[in-house]
Design an enzyme around this catalytic site. Structure first.
Site, PDB file in Angstrom:
ATOM      1  N   HIS A   1     103.972  11.258  40.893  1.00  0.00           N
ATOM      2  CA  HIS A   1     104.936  12.117  41.744  1.00  0.00           C
ATOM      3  C   HIS A   1     104.148  13.263  42.574  1.00  0.00           C
ATOM      4  O   HIS A   1     103.065  13.579  42.371  1.00  0.00           O
ATOM      5  CB  HIS A   1     105.722  12.898  40.580  1.00  0.00           C
ATOM      6  CG  HIS A   1     106.562  12.221  39.675  1.00  0.00           C
ATOM      7  ND1 HIS A   1     107.689  11.807  40.267  1.00  0.00           N
ATOM      8  CD2 HIS A   1     106.407  11.793  38.540  1.00  0.00           C
ATOM      9  CE1 HIS A   1     108.536  11.161  39.144  1.00  0.00           C
ATOM     10  NE2 HIS A   1     107.711  11.004  38.158  1.00  0.00           N
TER      11      HIS A   1
ATOM     12  N   SER B   1     107.854  14.040  31.608  1.00  0.00           N
ATOM     13  CA  SER B   1     107.560  13.826  33.124  1.00  0.00           C
ATOM     14  C   SER B   1     107.084  15.275  33.681  1.00  0.00           C
ATOM     15  O   SER B   1     107.756  16.126  33.425  1.00  0.00           O
ATOM     16  CB  SER B   1     108.799  13.301  33.752  1.00  0.00           C
ATOM     17  OG  SER B   1     108.595  12.986  35.336  1.00  0.00           O
TER      18      SER B   1
ATOM     19  N   CYS C   1     100.539 -18.570  32.799  1.00  0.00           N
ATOM     20  CA  CYS C   1     101.785 -18.020  32.939  1.00  0.00           C
ATOM     21  C   CYS C   1     102.124 -18.441  34.562  1.00  0.00           C
ATOM     22  O   CYS C   1     101.446 -18.053  35.538  1.00  0.00           O
ATOM     23  CB  CYS C   1     101.778 -16.444  32.721  1.00  0.00           C
ATOM     24  SG  CYS C   1     103.224 -15.702  33.366  1.00  0.00           S
TER      25      CYS C   1
ATOM     26  N   CYS D   1     105.115 -18.028  35.885  1.00  0.00           N
ATOM     27  CA  CYS D   1     105.989 -17.219  36.918  1.00  0.00           C
ATOM     28  C   CYS D   1     105.020 -16.191  37.410  1.00  0.00           C
ATOM     29  O   CYS D   1     105.628 -15.496  38.603  1.00  0.00           O
ATOM     30  CB  CYS D   1     106.861 -16.428  35.780  1.00  0.00           C
ATOM     31  SG  CYS D   1     107.939 -17.668  34.851  1.00  0.00           S
TER      32      CYS D   1
ATOM     33  N   CYS E   1     104.757 -19.638  28.334  1.00  0.00           N
ATOM     34  CA  CYS E   1     103.397 -19.564  27.901  1.00  0.00           C
ATOM     35  C   CYS E   1     103.026 -18.692  26.705  1.00  0.00           C
ATOM     36  O   CYS E   1     101.837 -18.625  26.366  1.00  0.00           O
ATOM     37  CB  CYS E   1     102.692 -18.651  29.221  1.00  0.00           C
ATOM     38  SG  CYS E   1     103.452 -17.135  29.297  1.00  0.00           S
TER      39      CYS E   1
END
Lengths: 501, 124, 427
Positions: free
Chosen positions: A49, A358, A420, A422, A462
């Site tokens: 931020h 936060s 993996c 993807c 996977c």
């Protein structure tokens, strides 16, 4: 006896450990889970931020702006993904425009650079997909996105190779102060798979219970920081887990926005945001709900649909069909509202880094510095002679250029063997995630380090192969492999035993 | 007339025909309709008198490139013998290599069909 | 990065579709065919489908998945078609010369490019994971897609669960209900969101009914409990809007949730190539030759649209292989004007979606799926809006693929510009 015992290997604890490791002192990080980054640090927006949100004069404001300024350089030193993509706070009507003015003023007082209010046309030029209803925005060019897992991992690894030890699966049950010596006796209960990690040695299994003497204790226990604090201090604090739920969308939707797009903040938080992630997915969330359960990271149908509908205000054509997963994180909301970063008044050498909600992720580098300085002032130590504040992360084949890929494969052909599909994560990356200092011991640990299983099939293909690599590299039996928690085992043993003669 | 009509979904092939079987008082099949092939009629007749199934499972392999090999009963066995057949299958262990069609257990559980391997698993 | 080799035809995927396509391409005259397979063995998903029911159409006998795969692997071996295992295609791009650059990675040869005259896409599909279903609750271990569980049990010989709830009645879920039961697990219930099953009727009979496993239609999972491992799931009935009806929740104690909620063709590479994709099937749009919008790029099997029968995959793939062989031989006949096939009134899509009459075979198979259950309905084919032919069907369901056949000679005569396929119900 260790000089400093840090409770919690989330991003706050890990950042403090790394800063303290600059000096010649013994450090032990005690984590109740089996890996770093298992609480609030793993389930948040992944945002650095800019710092216009926090009330001027608070520790939140101070740490946020300092953290934001440190982040880019730190991402280079510690090799974690960072992208300064800028952030926008959208206004939908007159009332909102007033809020933007307040935020602008707050930001200026906090020291945020280059903040300005832009017109609706400028917003749409930057972000063509935002709603037609937008009538202006606060633009913060210093807003950025980071990989929260890798930042946490990087702090921890760097602390580790510079001498900090780690206990995993080790839950602090009691802390007592020895009135004569002033040191603390910390009692620990362990779970299945608990281990001690010391750089350069094999991990060692831990007994069911153990006791450690510590000169100084740092409480970075996230949503549990109140329980830890209240073990030693009569001045009780209280933390409310404030749940936020998110939806993550496929990389096909990653280009939907380029900046992090907020709506005007409310009393409960910064509101629902729509943001790209550093890896090119699209993330929407969170909502904000006070709950009691400190492990209450379950999602709910109501909240997920609320998040989608709120995000729909930001951008009405939100690609909701591209959702690949949803998750919930708990913010450690303290009753006071600000971070608690101090030595406990009635417990000398017990330090709180508590109530880190936060902008805790952004603030972590600054909190690390700040807490280390507090301890250093009281217990100075000479600088560690060979401190090295830099780290090289696991190479990322999917993001690498063709030349870089070629080079990696030449060094180790395992970087050409995709596990993996993807996320295009190779065997080389997974083996590195397991074998590097403070490496992964769980499937989620691999996922957070190298993204295997984080894609659209969510490890359907996977998982068996990842388990095989974990077995090969660590000697764990298939039945001992867990997703994350000690009892999060995947398999029940061999087939062929269901019915017998 | 005390004829009884039973409705079945044929499982002989993925078409899943709806078959009507008419049984007389002696529980004998007197008529079959709805099938589109002779296999369907065969199935329906058997299903209402003595239902039969093929069993498929896996058997543990010693020293193979895979820990298990897939197997099937070479013919149908009585449906109520499936679990007895599984119990017999679970007793079997084979040493690699195993090849498609290898008989791993003769007349499994005495139900009238051999257990055969349905893939190759080479030794390592 | 160097172009390591050129090939006439590169087949991406060594599962049932890729094997049949490669074999047919070779048989139809293509000399230089290469199969690329990402797994360590050929055969694809058939290797873990150890149940029987395959091959009745292709071989006139009932085979298990591995046996069916072995038949095609033997053909490929006999034809001496080369293949690369553990090899992944990372990119596809069309070159200026009209060829396709196939970027490939594997352990033994690293990263290289194969320049192909024609490419056959046969990458198959993946299962829809939990996240995409938006099931709320915790995220413990013990939630698997049915196919992942199938791999654990049938290939690795490991049990992923003991007390099981299954969401979705797709065929793999039904097959796994039986498989887990045979291995001694207790399958408590199969819940299906829709008012009809997503799988074949025979699988309801032989996988659920045989074992007394209840199937709850119009039900879904509304909560998952358990922080580390699944401890319970809650199932609720859904209304016609598919939203859970409050008050109908039922909790099932279990350690495992299997998901069988649909398959998605894997077309990330197809997308990179720039081929047109159908939003309905998630597969490429193809013409009568099973050719995508990119000339010389063909698609077949589950990457094109999800099949329920491997026999039809083989049939479709053989056609794609034959067409690719014709393409590289240069023996291309005149195509004629393209004629679009419109899927309306209950027909969700057709494959192919475009016909060029000049290129049709004598009998063109049009495969399609319906969007809901139809009883005693007609499949109506119209040519340029005029009724051409209709076929009466006793029952049609979304879980089962349908087909109609168009004779070339009729279309040559009529020369339609639009073919419409619709379902007509008797009102």
């Amino acid at each position: 006896m260790v000089d400093v015992l840090i409770i919690g290997a989330g991003v706050t604890g890990a950042a403090i450990a790394r800063e303290l490791a600059r000096d010649e002192r013994t450090i032990l990080v005690v984590e109740k889970e089996l890996d770093v980054c298992e609480g609030t640090s793993k389930a948040n927006s992944g945002i650095a931020h800019a710092g216009f949100d926090a009330k001027p004069g608070t520790l939140k404001a101070q740490m946020n702006v300092r953290g934001s300024r440190m982040m880019e350089q730190l991402s280079k030193e510690l090799d974690f993904p960072y992208r300064k993509n800028g952030s926008l706070v959208l206004a939908f009507h007159e009332e909102d425009l007033k809020t933007l003015e307040e935020l602008l003023e707050r930001g200026r007082r906090n020291g945020v650079e280059d903040l300005r209010i832009i017109t609706a046309e400028e917003v749409r030029a930057l972000e063509p997909n935002v709603s037609e209803q937008v009538c202006g925005a606060l633009y913060a060019p210093t807003g950025a996105i980071i990989d929260p897992f890798l930042m946490n991992v990087a702090f921890a690894e760097n602390a580790f190779v510079n001498g900090a030890d780690f206990l995993f699966g080790a839950k602090v049950s009691h802390i007592t102060r020895n009135q004569e010596t002033g040191s603390y006796t910390v009692r620990i209960r362990t779970v299945k798979g608990a281990r001690k990690e010391h750089y350069g040695q094999n991990a060692a299994a831990l007994p069911a219970e153990l006791t450690i003497e510590a000169r100084t204790v740092v409480n970075a226990a996230g949503v549990y920081a109140d329980e830890i604090h209240n073990l030693v201090s009569a001045r009780k604090i209280h933390i409310t887990p404030r749940r936020g739920q998110y939806l993550l969308m496929d990389k096909a939707a990653g280009g939907f926005v380029s900046a992090t797009v907020f709506q005007c903040p409310t009393a409960m938080g910064k509101g629902v945001l729509v943001t790209p992630t550093v890896h090119g997915n699209l993330l929407v969330g969170p909502d904000s709900e006070n709950i009691e359960e400190k492990e209450g990271t379950n999602t709910t149908a109501a909240s997920l649909s609320y998040v989608l509908s709120r995000a729909g205000l930001t951008a009405d054509r939100l690609p909701a069909r591209q959702v690949i997963t949803s998750f919930a994180g708990l913010r450690a909301h303290g009753d006071v509202g600000d971070f608690l970063l101090e030595e406990a008044e009635d417990a000398p050498d017990f330090y709180d880094a508590a109530c880190i909600e936060s902008p805790g992720l952004t603030s972590a580098p600054a909190i690390g510095e700040y807490m280390a300085q507090l301890i250093r002032e009281k217990h100075p130590a000479p600088a560690r002679p060979h401190f090295d504040g830099t780290r090289r992360g696991t190479p990322c084949v999917s993001m690498a250029s063709l030349e870089e890929r070629q080079k990696l494969i030449e060094q180790d052909p395992a970087y050409a063997n995709v596990v993996c599909r993807c996320e295009l994560v190779t065997e080389g990356e997974i083996v590195d995630a397991i074998t590097r200092p403070l490496g992964a011991r769980t499937l989620d640990g691999i996922k957070r380090r190298v993204r295997a299983g984080m894609g659209r099939c969510q490890a359907g293909f996977c998982m068996p192969r990842q388990m095989e690599l974990l077995e090969e590299q660590t000697g764990l039996a298939p039945e001992e492999i867990v997703k994350s928690g000690a009892d999060a085992f995947i398999l029940f043993g061999e087939s062929g035993k269901g019915v017998s003669v | 007339m005390a004829n009884q009509i039973r409705e079945l979904t044929c499982i002989r092939c993925p078409m899943g025909c709806q078959i009507q079987v008419t049984l007389n008082e002696e529980k004998e099949v007197v008529n079959i309709t709805g099938n589109t092939c002779p296999r369907g009629a065969e199935y329906a007749a058997a299903e209402v008198t003595h239902p039969m199934r093929t069993v498929t499972s896996t058997v543990k392999v010693i020293g193979g490139e895979l820990p298990v090999v897939s197997v099937k009963t070479a013919g149908d066995i009585p449906k109520d013998g499936i679990m007895a057949c599984m119990a017999a299958i679970n007793q079997v262990q084979v040493k690699a290599p195993v090849h498609i069609g290898d008989v791993l257990l003769e007349n499994a559980a005495g139900l009238g069909a051999d257990l055969v391997a349905t893939r190759d698993v080479e030794a390592i | 990065m160097n172009t390591r080799m050129t090939r006439q035809i590169v087949v991406i995927g060594g599962g049932p579709a890729g094997l049949a396509a490669a074999a047919a391409a070779k048989k139809n005259g293509a000399e230089d065919v290469l199969i690329l397979e990402r797994d360590r063995v050929l055969g694809g998903i058939l290797n873990q489908c150890i149940h029987n029911g395959f091959g009745l159409h292709t071989f006139q006998e009932e085979l298990t998945g591995p046996e069916y795969a072995a038949r095609f692997i033997r053909i490929v071996e006999e034809q001496q078609i080369p293949y690369l295992l553990s090899t992944i295609v990372v990119d596809l791009a069309r070159l200026e010369n009209g060829r396709i650059a196939v970027s490939v990675m594997n352990r033994s040869e690293g990263l290289f490019v194969i320049e192909a005259e024609a490419v056959i896409l046969a990458m198959g599909c993946r299962e829809r994971p939990r996240g995409a279903l938006n099931i709320p609750g915790y995220r413990p271990a013990g939630i698997f897609t049915a196919g992942t569980a199938q791999r654990f049990v049938n290939i690795e010989g490991k049990m992923p669960g003991r007390e099981v709830v299954i969401l979705g009645s797709g065929d793999i879920g039904l097959i796994m209900a039986r498989r887990m039961t045979l291995e001694g697990a207790k399958v408590k219930v199969v819940a299906e969101l829709m008012p009809y099953s997503g799988g074949l009727k025979r699988n309801i009979v032989q996988c659920l009914n045989d074992y007394g496993i209840p199937l709850k239609l119009s039900h879904t999972v509304v909560d998952i409990k358990g922080k580390d491992r699944v401890e319970a799931v809650t199932i609720a009935e859904v209304g016609p809007d598919r939203r859970p009806i409050p008050g109908t929740e039922e909790e099932y104690t279990c350690d495992t949730l299997l998901l069988s909620c649909g398959l998605i063709p894997e077309n990330e590479l197809t997308g990179k190539l720039g081929a047109d994709l159908s939003p309905v099937t998630s597969g490429p749009v193809v013409n009568e030759s099973l050719e995508t919008s990119i000339p010389g790029v063909y698609a077949c099997g589950n990457v094109l649209h999800v099949h329920d029968l491997v026999d039809y995959v083989s049939e479709e793939a053989s056609e794609a292989g034959a067409r690719a062989a014709e393409y590289v031989s240069g023996k291309d006949c005149a195509a004629g004007e393209p004629c679009a096939i419109r899927a309306v009134d209950g027909v969700r899509y057709t494959v192919p979606a475009v016909l060029r009459i000049g290129k049709m075979r004598e009998r063109q198979v049009i495969r399609f799926r319906v969007g809901e259950v139809f009883r005693d309905a007609e499949v109506v084919i119209e040519l340029d809006g005029k009724s051409y032919r209709s076929v009466r069907k006793k029952i049609m369901a979304p879980g089962e693929m349908e087909q109609v056949i168009l004779p070339k000679k009729d279309l040559e005569e009529i020369k339609p510009s639009v073919i419409t396929i619709r379902i007509r119900t008797n009102m």
